[in-house]
Design a protein around this motif. Structure first.
Motif: not given
Lengths: 206, 133
Positions: A31, A37, A40, A120, A122, B59, B75, B77-81, B99, B103, B106
């Motif tokens: 969560e 990271d 993951m 993960l 996009d 952050w 993101h 940490k992950t670079g996700k769009v 939702k 969010w 979180r």
């Protein structure tokens, strides 16, 4: 004569306990975006462990091989009935009920890791994230059943199955233990997991 | 046959029936915030500051959503769009209360290590509603 014989090789035992750590760690970080990271890292280690186990199931020592715990549905039901009656049959390796949890956890674990990787991306939609969450809860339920099963079997057979999964040894009158423990492979797995952890989580280069 | 059409019509309409709008979400926050003594409404200016400031942790909201909520985020940490957060730039935002709550819970934990108050949520949404595409 009752003797102490080796049943579980080192790779199987390392696989089991690293899985416990990986799933627990991933669950506890599920969560948190700040710890995404770490989540993951645990997930990738779990995926690697499952991939290893699938190979080892075909090339490992006797009780690790899938062929040694392929039970017919009738045998599984018979074993469960004997459990309820308090007089279960004794198996050196995986018993029929235990074998079911192995199949379920391998399949669900794989599904869990794959949906995690997909989530993960996009272009991941809500559906794949939901499936990841649902799979997590199913895995948790199977783990709970597995733990109960281990405890019940341990009590009914007067043996410590948890200790056996750590040391590899069980007490038996037969000579049917495995000859080699492959400690070097178990140690290598541990090293690979630890190295992966630190490499994956290293701070971004400046 | 007629019953089949009727039922499918209901099913298709169901998502729309449960859909929120950013304005209805804001109203819901206002209802929650009014309980606190001294509540004087939401402020977009305060929301903007809240959004862009690190609150004692690593952050801020902008760390992932960027300083321009109409832009695509990433993101940390992950670079996700991450699709744009401002409703004007992304019609899906603030349309599903579950939702919204998931969010906020979180990400407020990520940024502040606590839940956001209704005041803070309302300020942030008020700010996001001032953003043009």
């Amino acid at each position: 004569m009752i003797r102490r014989i080796l049943i579980w090789d080192a790779p199987t035992r390392v696989f089991h306990w690293l899985q416990v750590i990986s799933f627990a760690g991933a669950y506890l970080t599920s969560e948190s975006e700040r710890n995404r990271d770490i989540h993951m890292a645990f997930g990738y280690i779990l995926l690697g462990l499952i991939a290893f186990r699938l190979l080892w199931g075909f090339s490992g020592t006797r009780y690790a091989r899938f062929s040694s715990f392929l039970f017919k549905p009738g045998e599984i039901i018979a074993y469960l009935l004997s459990l309820f009656k308090g007089k279960p049959g004794h198996y050196l390796g995986h018993n029929p009920a235990g074998s079911v949890s192995v199949w379920l956890l391998l399949a669900l674990g794989l599904f869990l890791c794959v949906t995690g990787v997909l989530a993960l991306q996009d272009d991941a939609g809500d559906a794949v994230v939901e499936m990841h969450g649902i799979a997590t809860n199913v895995v948790l339920a199977v783990i709970l059943l597995h733990i109960i099963g281990v405890l019940v079997s341990s009590v009914l057979h007067h043996e410590n199955l948890v200790r056996s999964m750590i040391t590899g040894f069980k007490s038996a009158e037969t000579e049917e233990g495995i000859r080699r423990s492959y400690n070097w492979l178990g140690a290598m797995m541990l090293v690979v997991a630890v190295v992966f952890w630190f490499v994956f989580l290293r701070p971004a280069g400046g | 046959m007629l019953r089949l059409f009727f039922l499918s019509g209901l099913l298709l309409a169901a998502p729309a029936a449960f859909a929120e709008t950013p304005e209805s979400v804001l109203a819901s926050f206002k209802g929650d915030a009014s309980g606190a003594p001294g509540f004087q409404g939401f402020s977009a200016a305060r929301g903007e500051t809240f959004f862009k400031t690190r609150q004692g942790g690593e952050w801020s909201c902008a760390s992932c959503h960027t300083n321009n909520p109409a832009a695509q985020g990433k993101h940390a940490k992950t670079g996700k769009v991450i699709k744009p957060l401002a409703p004007a730039a992304n019609a899906e935002r603030f349309s599903d209360m579950a939702k919204v709550e998931k969010w906020f819970k979180r990400n407020c934990n990520d940024v502040l290590e606590r839940v956001c108050t209704p005041q803070e949520k309302g300020d942030v949404l008020a700010y996001l509603l001032t953003i043009q595409k």
